[in-house]
Scaffold this motif. Sequence first.
Motif, PDB file in Angstrom:
ATOM      1  N   ASP A 352      27.598 -15.509 -26.041  1.00 21.10           N
ATOM      2  CA  ASP A 352      26.554 -16.466 -26.406  1.00 21.10           C
ATOM      3  C   ASP A 352      26.447 -17.591 -25.375  1.00 21.10           C
ATOM      4  O   ASP A 352      25.340 -18.005 -25.002  1.00 21.10           O
ATOM      5  CB  ASP A 352      26.840 -17.052 -27.786  1.00 21.10           C
ATOM      6  CG  ASP A 352      26.635 -16.042 -28.907  1.00 21.10           C
ATOM      7  OD1 ASP A 352      25.973 -15.020 -28.652  1.00 21.10           O
ATOM      8  OD2 ASP A 352      27.144 -16.281 -30.018  1.00 21.10           O
ATOM      9  N   LEU A 353      27.594 -18.077 -24.909  1.00 23.40           N
ATOM     10  CA  LEU A 353      27.590 -19.166 -23.931  1.00 23.40           C
ATOM     11  C   LEU A 353      27.004 -18.719 -22.599  1.00 23.40           C
ATOM     12  O   LEU A 353      26.220 -19.432 -21.975  1.00 23.40           O
ATOM     13  CB  LEU A 353      29.014 -19.689 -23.730  1.00 23.40           C
ATOM     14  CG  LEU A 353      29.600 -20.522 -24.870  1.00 23.40           C
ATOM     15  CD1 LEU A 353      31.096 -20.710 -24.671  1.00 23.40           C
ATOM     16  CD2 LEU A 353      28.892 -21.872 -24.952  1.00 23.40           C
ATOM     17  N   VAL A 354      27.386 -17.532 -22.150  1.00 20.47           N
ATOM     18  CA  VAL A 354      26.862 -17.018 -20.889  1.00 20.47           C
ATOM     19  C   VAL A 354      25.354 -16.809 -20.987  1.00 20.47           C
ATOM     20  O   VAL A 354      24.590 -17.193 -20.090  1.00 20.47           O
ATOM     21  CB  VAL A 354      27.580 -15.706 -20.503  1.00 20.47           C
ATOM     22  CG1 VAL A 354      26.887 -15.040 -19.319  1.00 20.47           C
ATOM     23  CG2 VAL A 354      29.047 -15.972 -20.172  1.00 20.47           C
ATOM     24  N   SER A 355      24.914 -16.229 -22.086  1.00 20.18           N
ATOM     25  CA  SER A 355      23.481 -15.995 -22.272  1.00 20.18           C
ATOM     26  C   SER A 355      22.702 -17.305 -22.302  1.00 20.18           C
ATOM     27  O   SER A 355      21.640 -17.425 -21.678  1.00 20.18           O
ATOM     28  CB  SER A 355      23.237 -15.221 -23.570  1.00 20.18           C
ATOM     29  OG  SER A 355      23.824 -13.943 -23.523  1.00 20.18           O
ATOM     30  N   GLU A 356      23.241 -18.286 -23.023  1.00 15.62           N
ATOM     31  CA  GLU A 356      22.559 -19.576 -23.115  1.00 15.62           C
ATOM     32  C   GLU A 356      22.449 -20.237 -21.744  1.00 15.62           C
ATOM     33  O   GLU A 356      21.406 -20.793 -21.379  1.00 15.62           O
ATOM     34  CB  GLU A 356      23.308 -20.493 -24.076  1.00 15.62           C
ATOM     35  CG  GLU A 356      22.663 -21.860 -24.237  1.00 15.62           C
ATOM     36  CD  GLU A 356      23.492 -22.782 -25.124  1.00 15.62           C
ATOM     37  OE1 GLU A 356      23.032 -23.905 -25.366  1.00 15.62           O
ATOM     38  OE2 GLU A 356      24.589 -22.371 -25.562  1.00 15.62           O
ATOM     39  N   THR A 357      23.521 -20.176 -20.957  1.00 10.79           N
ATOM     40  CA  THR A 357      23.516 -20.791 -19.630  1.00 10.79           C
ATOM     41  C   THR A 357      22.519 -20.101 -18.705  1.00 10.79           C
ATOM     42  O   THR A 357      21.752 -20.752 -17.987  1.00 10.79           O
ATOM     43  CB  THR A 357      24.924 -20.726 -19.021  1.00 10.79           C
ATOM     44  OG1 THR A 357      25.848 -21.404 -19.872  1.00 10.79           O
ATOM     45  CG2 THR A 357      24.940 -21.375 -17.637  1.00 10.79           C
ATOM     46  N   LEU A 358      22.520 -18.782 -18.719  1.00 14.09           N
ATOM     47  CA  LEU A 358      21.587 -18.043 -17.868  1.00 14.09           C
ATOM     48  C   LEU A 358      20.140 -18.310 -18.272  1.00 14.09           C
ATOM     49  O   LEU A 358      19.269 -18.462 -17.421  1.00 14.09           O
ATOM     50  CB  LEU A 358      21.880 -16.545 -17.943  1.00 14.09           C
ATOM     51  CG  LEU A 358      23.198 -16.069 -17.317  1.00 14.09           C
ATOM     52  CD1 LEU A 358      23.400 -14.575 -17.568  1.00 14.09           C
ATOM     53  CD2 LEU A 358      23.205 -16.343 -15.811  1.00 14.09           C
ATOM     54  N   ARG A 359      19.915 -18.405 -19.582  1.00 12.31           N
ATOM     55  CA  ARG A 359      18.542 -18.584 -20.054  1.00 12.31           C
ATOM     56  C   ARG A 359      18.023 -19.994 -19.753  1.00 12.31           C
ATOM     57  O   ARG A 359      16.869 -20.162 -19.340  1.00 12.31           O
ATOM     58  CB  ARG A 359      18.477 -18.311 -21.555  1.00 12.31           C
ATOM     59  CG  ARG A 359      17.060 -18.416 -22.143  1.00 12.31           C
ATOM     60  CD  ARG A 359      17.026 -17.986 -23.599  1.00 12.31           C
ATOM     61  NE  ARG A 359      17.273 -16.555 -23.748  1.00 12.31           N
ATOM     62  CZ  ARG A 359      18.393 -16.027 -24.214  1.00 12.31           C
ATOM     63  NH1 ARG A 359      19.408 -16.824 -24.577  1.00 12.31           N
ATOM     64  NH2 ARG A 359      18.532 -14.729 -24.311  1.00 12.31           N
ATOM     65  N   THR A 360      18.835 -20.998 -19.985  1.00  7.33           N
ATOM     66  CA  THR A 360      18.352 -22.380 -19.861  1.00  7.33           C
ATOM     67  C   THR A 360      18.566 -22.963 -18.465  1.00  7.33           C
ATOM     68  O   THR A 360      17.666 -23.573 -17.896  1.00  7.33           O
ATOM     69  CB  THR A 360      19.044 -23.278 -20.902  1.00  7.33           C
ATOM     70  OG1 THR A 360      20.464 -23.211 -20.721  1.00  7.33           O
ATOM     71  CG2 THR A 360      18.708 -22.818 -22.309  1.00  7.33           C
ATOM     72  N   ASP A 361      19.763 -22.780 -17.904  1.00  3.15           N
ATOM     73  CA  ASP A 361      20.093 -23.443 -16.638  1.00  3.15           C
ATOM     74  C   ASP A 361      19.731 -22.619 -15.407  1.00  3.15           C
ATOM     75  O   ASP A 361      19.577 -23.179 -14.322  1.00  3.15           O
ATOM     76  CB  ASP A 361      21.594 -23.760 -16.588  1.00  3.15           C
ATOM     77  CG  ASP A 361      22.013 -24.737 -17.674  1.00  3.15           C
ATOM     78  OD1 ASP A 361      21.143 -25.500 -18.129  1.00  3.15           O
ATOM     79  OD2 ASP A 361      23.185 -24.716 -18.077  1.00  3.15           O
ATOM     80  N   VAL A 362      19.641 -21.310 -15.563  1.00  2.00           N
ATOM     81  CA  VAL A 362      19.332 -20.456 -14.406  1.00  2.00           C
ATOM     82  C   VAL A 362      17.882 -19.969 -14.465  1.00  2.00           C
ATOM     83  O   VAL A 362      17.090 -20.242 -13.560  1.00  2.00           O
ATOM     84  CB  VAL A 362      20.306 -19.258 -14.327  1.00  2.00           C
ATOM     85  CG1 VAL A 362      19.973 -18.390 -13.114  1.00  2.00           C
ATOM     86  CG2 VAL A 362      21.751 -19.748 -14.245  1.00  2.00           C
ATOM     87  N   LEU A 363      17.538 -19.270 -15.536  1.00  2.00           N
ATOM     88  CA  LEU A 363      16.175 -18.741 -15.648  1.00  2.00           C
ATOM     89  C   LEU A 363      15.149 -19.872 -15.633  1.00  2.00           C
ATOM     90  O   LEU A 363      14.128 -19.792 -14.952  1.00  2.00           O
ATOM     91  CB  LEU A 363      16.037 -17.916 -16.931  1.00  2.00           C
ATOM     92  CG  LEU A 363      14.669 -17.283 -17.203  1.00  2.00           C
ATOM     93  CD1 LEU A 363      14.296 -16.316 -16.094  1.00  2.00           C
ATOM     94  CD2 LEU A 363      14.674 -16.552 -18.548  1.00  2.00           C
ATOM     95  N   GLY A 364      15.432 -20.934 -16.379  1.00  2.00           N
ATOM     96  CA  GLY A 364      14.487 -22.038 -16.445  1.00  2.00           C
ATOM     97  C   GLY A 364      14.330 -22.782 -15.135  1.00  2.00           C
ATOM     98  O   GLY A 364      13.317 -23.450 -14.924  1.00  2.00           O
TER      99      GLY A 364
END
Length: 457
Positions: A352-364
């Motif tokens: 969950d943490l990895v997914s959240e980071t990739l979605r918000t901090d990387v993808l965004g």
Amino acid sequence: MSDSSEALAAGIGAVLGEATGAEVVVDDVRRLTGGASRETWAARTHSDDGERTVVLRRDPPGHGEPARMRAEAACLRAAADAGVPVPRLIAAGDDAPGIDAPYLVTDMVEGEAIARKIQRDEAFAGVRVHLARDMGRVLGLIHRTPTGTLEMLDDRDPVDLIEAIYHDVDYPRPAVETGLRWLRDHRPDRRPNTLVHGDFRMGNLLIDNSGIRGVLDWELAHLGDPIEDLGWLCVRAWRFGQSAPVAGIGSREDLLDGYRDITGDRPDPDELHWWEVFGTLRWLVLSRFQAFRHLGGGEHSLELAAVGRRVCESEYDLLLALDLLDDISHDPEVRAEDSRVHDRPALTEVLDLVSETLRTDVLGALPSERGREKYLLKICLNLLGMVDREIGSGADQVAVTDGLTALGFADEVSLAQAIRAGDVDPATADVRHAMSAAVLARLRVANPRHVVASRNR
């Protein structure tokens, strides 16, 4: 541009110069999203005629199929002559320096291809009212295209062909065996061969607020029964979560009315349903085939690998179309989080943490011009979600095993082989229950939203 991009730009400029007789300079190339089997690039060109954008389609370097690319070019020429809205073909060839694969180059056609935007955005509200009928009309034009220059196209029986691909992959599934049996038992009279696009759907159409501007991706074109294209357009996969049966935007009645406008013929609903079932099974088998291109070591690809986990969506849709899908309650999750060995965060918390980071901090944070990277990152996020859900799928796995055991089978392969041999009737309650349990177990991991979205038939 990178060295590879510079070489590609030079290659595009050279083939355009040869085709047009003018000096052409390409100063920007970018890869477009999508295309699991072929690459699509946009290129900005400059010549004495001014600046314009062209589109390059090529096979992955090292995996070229020149005959298929030549056939696609022939289809574009024939369809254009018949009045089908297609991009203008500028150049095509088996190979060229810098391109390094079979290719074709066309004009860029303006329009939207992303299905969800066409289905939902207010800008397309006006065109959605008549788009299903427009699709029927365009298909009518395709099917009236003279085929005298298209003798190189495949004209094999489509059921035989898809069954052969299924057997080559050697991955027996009860739903596929059930679908093949139904298709053989209910087949309508075959119509005379016409040009069949083979992949006419949202994603391969460019649309603006006036209607259909371009029909793309002719690589699966062949000679066959024309109603195949209409059935394919009604397959649930191309509704992208919407309930309307034709591409998520219209009714079968409007589609058939539009087809009659051009051809004078209005296919029977039962005939259309047969081809819709065929299209669903076809996409199921082709998805498994695409995944095995990666899994078998032939082509390393994140996109192809991810397709393998989406096969269960078509299994679900196939059982739904055949009215063989049982509603099976979802037992409480059994999650592997109570570890007495490893420290927290637990495995699912890490995911969950990895997914959240990739979605918000990387993808965004990626700029809009990094479309390819954003597309691949979204695939990675989807795969991480599947891993997270599979950890909690213990109850579903037990239900699958229990259902197969009650029938006397050790696994789904054995059940599939029994259906193929005619030893088991897939319409009986116990068999359809076992098939449904297995398909739903996979689907709740791969894409649980598909179960909800597919309740509307």
